[in-house]
Design a protein around this motif. Structure first.
Motif, short mmCIF file in Angstrom:
data_model
loop_
_atom_site.label_atom_id
_atom_site.label_comp_id
_atom_site.label_asym_id
_atom_site.label_seq_id
_atom_site.Cartn_x
_atom_site.Cartn_y
_atom_site.Cartn_z
N THR A 189 -17.07 49.61 -99.13
CA THR A 189 -18.13 50.42 -98.56
C THR A 189 -18.45 49.96 -97.15
N ALA A 190 -18.95 50.88 -96.36
CA ALA A 190 -19.43 50.51 -95.03
C ALA A 190 -20.68 49.64 -95.18
N PRO A 191 -20.91 48.71 -94.25
CA PRO A 191 -22.13 47.90 -94.35
C PRO A 191 -23.35 48.72 -93.98
N VAL A 192 -24.47 48.35 -94.56
CA VAL A 192 -25.76 48.97 -94.25
C VAL A 192 -26.60 47.93 -93.53
N LEU A 193 -27.25 48.34 -92.45
CA LEU A 193 -28.10 47.44 -91.67
C LEU A 193 -29.55 47.54 -92.14
N LEU A 194 -30.21 46.39 -92.28
CA LEU A 194 -31.62 46.32 -92.61
C LEU A 194 -32.29 45.32 -91.68
N SER B 230 -46.10 34.74 -98.82
CA SER B 230 -45.53 35.44 -97.68
C SER B 230 -44.22 36.08 -98.10
N PHE B 231 -43.80 37.11 -97.37
CA PHE B 231 -42.57 37.83 -97.69
C PHE B 231 -41.69 37.99 -96.45
N LEU B 232 -40.43 38.22 -96.71
CA LEU B 232 -39.52 38.76 -95.72
C LEU B 232 -39.34 40.24 -96.04
N SER B 233 -39.79 41.10 -95.14
CA SER B 233 -39.71 42.54 -95.38
C SER B 233 -38.40 43.09 -94.86
N LEU B 234 -37.80 43.98 -95.62
CA LEU B 234 -36.58 44.68 -95.21
C LEU B 234 -36.95 46.11 -94.84
N ARG B 235 -36.58 46.52 -93.61
CA ARG B 235 -36.92 47.84 -93.12
C ARG B 235 -35.71 48.45 -92.42
N PRO B 236 -35.76 49.74 -92.09
CA PRO B 236 -34.65 50.34 -91.34
C PRO B 236 -34.49 49.66 -89.98
N PRO B 237 -33.31 49.72 -89.41
CA PRO B 237 -33.09 49.10 -88.09
C PRO B 237 -33.86 49.84 -87.01
#
Length: 431
Positions: A255-260, A274-281
């Motif tokens: 699969t192609a990689p997905v960027l976050l 605390s968190f590390l948030s994943l969001r669209p690039p």
């Protein structure tokens, strides 16, 4: 430490600890060392050696306490994380707890977790009892606990150590991980995930956890524990990451990689995490949920739309007939929650177009009426501008030509028309 826009400095704790409990009625019949010796030849050498060494060191303690001396474990949370009535009953009937605790420095291997779980499983096996993972608030039977430990090459399935709970709010679904703190890393979170991506995004977040955990432990590989590890602000996730996290590296697709985009979300309450948030690039147009849906479509390949049609009697026609013959059965399993864990049901159906029908996929949200499926589109349609990734759709069952069950590695059941297309048997359109 060099700080750039490309990396995010994440603080490293000074030490890590693990706690496991073994509830039992009465005192343990054998010592922890005797219980661990019974695992000789059944545990891979790295773990067996760690367990025996840490038992003889001040890094591990094994104590037997009256159950009244230990804070009560919340039965509602234990149930939410999979505890059975039988397990809760044995906990309620227990008079003592064997408490296994271990400490170790951040890095790889996570000796505190591996050794403590191995010792607790050995003690539980000696009394035919249960292991309680205090961090995850999970019951584990001894066999499951032992199976989760690394093999001779040091490999584990991350899903045995990291959970992905979620909850719903007005913005969509809020996903978090629960388990990365075992390794010193902050937990991940994603907010605003569309409802129909419940299972798919859980797999994506697990794959992202695997990729970031590898970067994290690489940053801790030196002799001295650093104060910070720099993680890439733009993290990549691939189907391979997901497959490895689920223990199926040989099943991954190309699969192609997905960027976050990775963002630090510090807690305002000193008692909160605390968190590390994943969001669209950066630069992604439109709502976040649309990007998450597109990411899932990229990572779970094999559900692309197609505009090819079957001639009577050819391979595609047989594939459609096979899929339609199984619709009643797959609906019954879906309604009975009988699909594999973390799996998602999708259906392929036809949209009318000037040059013939276009076939697109949709995730199934509900199927209460036998003749109608309520779902969300898994792709953008060419012929209908209102059908976009994540948009709600209502599908007449008479229009369904295929169905598939997906997990973190792709199609695990169904997908007969896709198999025909992938095999190169592409019938010409008929008009």
């Amino acid at each position: 430490m060099l700080i750039t826009d490309d990396f995010l400095p994440v603080p490293v704790p000074e030490s890590l600890s693990a706690t496991y409990l073994v509830p039992m009625a009465g005192l343990p019949p054998v010592s922890p060392k005797t219980a661990v010796r019974a695992l000789a030849g059944r545990l891979a050498d790295p773990v067996y050696g760690l367990a025996t060494q840490m038992l003889d060191s001040p890094l591990m303690s094994v104590d037997t306490r009256s159950i009244d001396e230990f804070p009560q474990l919340p039965p509602d949370l234990l149930t939410a994380f999979g505890a059975t009535e039988a397990q809760l009953g044995r906990l309620a009937a227990a008079s003592h707890l064997v408490v296994v605790q271990a400490e170790y420095r951040p890095g790889w291997p996570p000796a505190h977790e591996w050794a403590a779980r191995a010792v607790a499983a050995a003690v539980a096996e000696s009394v035919d009892g249960d292991v309680v993972d205090v961090f995850g608030l999970q019951f584990l039977d001894p066999a499951t606990a032992l199976k989760s430990l690394p093999d001779a090459q040091g490999r584990i399935r991350l899903v045995d150590w990291v959970l992905v709970p979620y909850s719903s709010d007005t913005e969509g679904l809020w996903f978090t991980t629960k388990g990365l703190r075992r390794f010193g890393l902050l937990e991940l979170q994603t907010q605003g995930v569309p409802d129909h991506l419940t299972r798919a995004w859980g797999a994506v977040l697990t794959g992202a956890a695997r990729r970031l955990l590898r970067d994290w432990t690489d940053g801790l590989a030196g002799e001295e524990v650093p104060a910070f590890v720099q993680l890439p602000v733009l993290a990549t996730v691939t189907g391979h990451d997901i497959a490895v996290a689920y223990g199926n590296p040989e099943q991954h697709g190309a699969t192609a990689p997905v960027l976050l985009r990775l963002e630090l979300d510090p807690a305002t309450d000193p008692e909160a995490d605390s968190f590390l948030s994943l969001r669209p690039p950066p630069g992604h147009p439109g709502p976040d949920g649309r990007y998450y849906a597109a990411a899932c479509a990229t990572l779970f390949s094999g559900i692309e739309p197609d505009v090819r049609y079957a001639r009577s009697g050819d391979a595609m026609s047989r594939a459609v007939a096979t899929a339609r013959a199984g619709l009643d059965d797959i609906r019954a399993r879906f309604l009975a929650d009988g699909l594999p864990p973390e799996a998602q049901l999708v259906v392929k159906y036809g949209l009318a177009g000037d040059d013939g029908p276009e076939y697109v996929w949709a995730g199934v949200n509900s199927w209460d009426a036998p003749e109608r499926i309520i779902g969300a589109s898994a792709s953008d349609a060419n012929t209908d501008p209102t059908v976009r990734i994540g948009s709600p759709v209502e599908v007449a069952v008479t229009e369904v030509v295929d169905w598939a069950v997906l997990d973190g590695t792709g199609v695990i059941e169904g997908g007969w028309t896709q198999a025909v297309l992938d095999a190169g048997e592409r019938p010409h359109p008929t008009h």
